[in-house]
Design an enzyme around this catalytic site. Structure first.
Site, short mmCIF file in Angstrom:
data_model
loop_
_atom_site.label_atom_id
_atom_site.label_comp_id
_atom_site.label_asym_id
_atom_site.label_seq_id
_atom_site.Cartn_x
_atom_site.Cartn_y
_atom_site.Cartn_z
CD GLU A 1 3.84 -17.49 -9.72
OE1 GLU A 1 2.68 -17.63 -9.34
OE2 GLU A 1 4.49 -16.45 -9.56
NE ARG B 1 8.41 -29.36 11.41
CZ ARG B 1 8.76 -29.98 12.54
NH1 ARG B 1 8.15 -31.08 12.90
NH2 ARG B 1 9.74 -29.51 13.27
CG HIS C 1 -6.68 -8.46 -5.63
ND1 HIS C 1 -5.33 -8.18 -5.62
CD2 HIS C 1 -6.82 -9.59 -6.38
CE1 HIS C 1 -4.69 -9.10 -6.33
NE2 HIS C 1 -5.58 -9.97 -6.80
CG ASN D 1 1.21 -13.76 -10.97
OD1 ASN D 1 0.32 -13.92 -10.15
ND2 ASN D 1 2.32 -14.47 -10.97
CG HIS E 1 -2.03 -10.20 -10.29
ND1 HIS E 1 -2.88 -10.45 -11.33
CD2 HIS E 1 -2.64 -10.69 -9.19
CE1 HIS E 1 -3.96 -11.08 -10.87
NE2 HIS E 1 -3.84 -11.23 -9.58
CG HIS F 1 0.03 -7.45 -6.22
ND1 HIS F 1 0.73 -8.63 -6.23
CD2 HIS F 1 -1.25 -7.81 -6.01
CE1 HIS F 1 -0.09 -9.64 -6.05
NE2 HIS F 1 -1.30 -9.17 -5.92
CD GLU G 1 -7.68 -12.04 -9.93
OE1 GLU G 1 -7.17 -12.58 -10.92
OE2 GLU G 1 -6.99 -11.63 -8.95
CE LYS H 1 0.87 -17.89 -6.86
NZ LYS H 1 0.92 -16.69 -7.73
NE ARG I 1 -0.27 -20.69 -9.18
CZ ARG I 1 -0.79 -21.27 -8.12
NH1 ARG I 1 -0.38 -22.47 -7.77
NH2 ARG I 1 -1.72 -20.67 -7.41
CE LYS J 1 -5.34 -20.14 -9.22
NZ LYS J 1 -5.42 -19.04 -8.31
#
Ligand code: NAD
Ligand code: GLY
Length: 362
Positions: free
Chosen positions: A241, A118, A269, A249, A252, A256, A182, A140, A245, A231
């Site tokens: 998010e 956990r 990427h 993206n 993205h 993606h 990025e 993330k 936030r 960031k």
């Protein structure tokens, strides 16, 4: 050395430091040993990074896991293998995981750390430019599923991030350029990040283009510092998010979808993010959301850093559109887009159909 802090407003105990330097890698090893003193640890490397830096960093073989290279390795099979290694090493909640590599290693290691017992602590040591300016910070963590990228994951912050510029010298051109995708993204969202200091990253990138090729340390260090300050500021305001936030993206949703459509083989990427930014600037211009001057400025910046729009003739539009609709920001039927409007500012828009246009309009 520069130290930044990610100060998470809602959960201050999740806050952590980011160290940026170009010290000898032996010193980095010493710092990692100090930070993990009296703990058992699992050190996860990407294969290439282990080949280049395994000897100098000199971790015990028994505490090392080597992940093969490539996006395809960020999968559930490897997740299970790493968990098994944690069990073998009898790691307890007091122990720690160290991720040394690019975003793939960082994302899967963070996800293991978030779920093993956990949650156990983990440290990010990013070795690609992309991981230095983006993926190592913000918590993330994820693995990919056959149906989609980053489909399973958690928000789980690292204990610390150690950035050492020496790693960037051995990155190949393709990966270095990917990281810049990025970096350029931050130039277009800077003002909406809502940070007290204005760096004018767009202008800085234009003025310092000459320092890009030879990977000037001062230039890279400044860029990493600016991107991560922005960031950290966004993550501090919206860790999970629920609103702000989403601006991280930019590029993205389409990026993606392109990565998925081309099975992660054609575009890195960061390069896919740049194509996503070209796509969204065309959307913005067509819908009168940004003016032609800003549009031209954006395409010129991308062009001087070596990005020209390729032909998307082999891309299946229907499938790609479906990938966009299953993006985590979207609801299955509509597409959520982060759209540039004016210098460093973006807004959120929702639509059902889009034109696949990334070409530059003169
Ligand atoms: P990557 O992790 O696949 O690394 C690219 C390649 O570079 C690999 O072969 C790696 O072994 C090699 N490499 C790494 N460091 C090197 C070095 N110093 N010298 C030589 N070779 C080196 O790619 P990436 O671009 O770092 O990361 C992409 C991943 O990051 C994607 O999975 C993406 O989804 C994820 N990502 C996550 C976030 C986040 O917030 N968690 C943000 C952006 C991207
Ligand atoms: N790269 C997107 C984020 O960290 O939120």
């Amino acid at each position: 050395m520069t130290t930044l802090t990610v100060n998470i407003a809602e959960t201050p105990s999740n806050s952590y430091p980011i160290y940026i330097d170009n010290d000898d890698l032996k010193d980095l090893k010493y710092k990692l040993d100090e930070e993990t003193k009296n703990k058992k640890r699992l050190v996860i490397f990407s294969e290439k990074v282990y080949k280049i830096y395994g000897k100098i960093l000199d971790f015990k073989k028994s505490e090392t896991f080597i992940l093969k290279d490539g996006e395809r390795e960020k999968n559930i099979k490897n997740y299970t293998k790493i968990i098994q290694k944690c069990i073998e090493l009898k790691l307890s909640r007091k122990d720690i995981i160290i991720a040394i590599g690019g975003g793939v290693v960082g994302d899967i290691s963070g996800f293991v750390a978030s779920t093993y017992m956990r949650g156990i602590k983990f440290i990010q040591v990013p070795t690609t430019l992309l991981a230095c300016v983006d993926s190592s910070v913000g918590g993330k963590t994820a693995i990919d599923m056959p149906k989609g990228k980053n489909f399973v994951g958690a928000f789980y912050q690292p204990q610390a991030v150690y950035i050492n510029l020496n790693f960037l010298k051995t990155l190949d051109e393709k990966q270095y350029k990917s990281g810049f995708g990025e970096v350029i993204k931050y130039a277009f969202i800077e003002k909406t990040c809502n940070h007290s200091e204005y760096f004018n990253l767009l202008e800085y990138l234009k003025e310092n283009r000459g320092k890009y090729e030879n990977r000037d340390n001062e230039f890279l260090s400044r860029i990493i510092e600016i991107c991560l300050t922005l960031k950290a500021s966004v993550v501090a305001q919206d860790e999970k998010e629920s609103g702000l936030r989403k601006i991280l993206n930019l590029g993205h949703t389409f990026g993606h979808a392109l990565e998925e459509e081309t099975k992660y083989k054609r575009y890195t990427h960061g390069y896919a993010v740049i194509l996503g930014i070209m796509f969204i600037f065309n959307y913005a211009l067509k819908n009168n959301l940004c003016d032609k001057k800003y549009y031209d400025e954006a395409f010129t910046l991308m062009s001087v850093y070596g990005y020209e729009p390729p032909c998307l003739c082999l891309i299946n539009k229907k499938r790609t559109l479906n990938y966009m609709k299953t993006d985590k920001k979207s609801d299955g039927n509509t597409i959520t887009l982060i759209v540039p409007t004016t210098n460093g500012e973006v807004i959120e828009k929702t639509t059902t159909d889009v034109e696949f246009d990334i070409s530059y309009k003169k």
